[in-house]
Each structure stands twice: as C-alpha cells, then as structure tokens.
Design a protein around this motif. Structure first.
Motif, PDB file in Angstrom:
ATOM      1  N   LYS A   1      38.856 128.411 -14.794  1.00  0.00           N
ATOM      2  CA  LYS A   1      38.792 128.834 -13.387  1.00  0.00           C
ATOM      3  C   LYS A   1      39.559 127.855 -12.513  1.00  0.00           C
ATOM      4  CE  LYS A   1      34.491 131.431 -13.617  1.00  0.00           C
ATOM      5  NZ  LYS A   1      33.201 131.713 -13.003  1.00  0.00           N
TER       6      LYS A   1
ATOM      7  N   VAL B   1      39.674 126.235  -9.047  1.00  0.00           N
ATOM      8  CA  VAL B   1      38.678 126.004  -8.000  1.00  0.00           C
ATOM      9  C   VAL B   1      39.284 125.201  -6.861  1.00  0.00           C
ATOM     10  CG1 VAL B   1      36.420 124.992  -7.473  1.00  0.00           C
ATOM     11  CG2 VAL B   1      36.817 126.064  -9.709  1.00  0.00           C
TER      12      VAL B   1
ATOM     13  N   THR C   1      37.454 130.339  -5.608  1.00  0.00           N
ATOM     14  CA  THR C   1      37.635 130.240  -7.057  1.00  0.00           C
ATOM     15  C   THR C   1      38.371 131.484  -7.541  1.00  0.00           C
ATOM     16  OG1 THR C   1      35.577 128.984  -7.281  1.00  0.00           O
ATOM     17  CG2 THR C   1      36.438 130.023  -9.282  1.00  0.00           C
TER      18      THR C   1
END
Ligand code: VLP
Length: 134
Positions: free
Chosen positions: A93, A95, A108
């Motif tokens: 991910k 972020v 995100t």
C-alpha cells in the motif's frame, strides 16, 4: 518488486466524499459540483518516483513525489491548505501522511483484483474511492 499503479483509471464508486469534503471545509456550492464528478487518474510510477494526475471536467490536481521524501503540498484547487506530505510503502500500500492544520489527514492507495482503491482521510472522515482501468 513493489506493485505497479501505472495506468489510466476511472472512478466507479465514491463513498462519503461529502463527509471528506465537509471535513476539508469545501463550500456547499463546490461540493454540489464535486460530488457529481467522475474523475480519472493517470498514474506514472518509475522506481520511487510517482506522478498522479487526477482530472475532471471541473478541476485537475497534479501530485508528483518520491517515496520517503517529504515535500510541501499546496492542494491548489482542492482546499488550498498547504501541508507537509510524506508517502511511504506499507507492504503493497502507498500511504501518504499530510501534516498540517487538519488532523489525521492523508490517503492510501492499493490494488485489489483489477481495481485501484483510494482511501482519503481528514479529521474523523473517511472517503473510499474505487477506480477501474480505462
Ligand atoms: C476538493 C476535495 C474537486 C473538492 C473540490 C474539487 C481533482 C491520491 C490523491 C493525489 C486526491 C484527490 C483529491 C480529491 C479531493 C477533493 C475536484 C476533483 C478532481 O488524490 O490520488 O493527490 O487527493
């Protein structure tokens, strides 16, 4: 190798965009227009360098950054509040923490199946967007 977000993506769902915009202090008239939009994202990922261009019939927003390098973000055409932004990988991910006047601000990005997901956070509001490849 990290995941590759590169491509052209069209918005297909947008949960609680209204709450997120209210938290950002976007005025009523702008929110009425913004909530009707179906933005497109063009993402170019080259190593640690990212280009994320969000376009719509109303406004565009271009973000360019490198992973792990804090930068000043102006949010021009959005809420226009400056913040210090830092994007890092958390597993697969992407972020972003946006430090500034608004608490708990950030987003995100991740891939799920063939879809691009985006969670936008501000104060106590979370907006969830899903995009499909154009
Ligand atoms: C402002 C809040 C709508 C609403 C008024 C203008 C740009 C991650 C990140 C990269 C975003 C998208 C920003 C949405 C904030 C709306 C104009 C909508 C089109 O994306 O991909 O910046 O933060």
């Amino acid at each position: 190798m990290p995941v590759d977000f590169s491509g052209t993506w069209n918005l297909i769902s947008n949960d609680n965009f209204e709450g997120y915009m209210v938290a950002l202090g976007i005025d009523f008239a702008t929110r009425k227009i913004a909530k009707m939009l179906k933005p497109q994202k063009v993402i170019k990922q080259d190593g640690d360098s990212f280009y994320i261009h969000t376009t719509s019939t109303f406004r565009d927003y271009l973000l360019q950054f490198k992973i792990g390098e804090e930068f000043e973000e102006d949010n021009k055409g959005l809420d226009n509040r400056k913040c210090k932004s830092l994007v890092t990988w958390e597993n697969d991910k992407l972020v972003c923490v946006q430090t500034g006047e608004k608490k708990n601000r950030g987003w995100t990005h991740w891939l799920e199946g063939d879809d691009l997901h985006l969670e936008l956070r501000c104060e106590n509001q979370v907006c969830k967007q899903v995009f499909k490849r154009a």
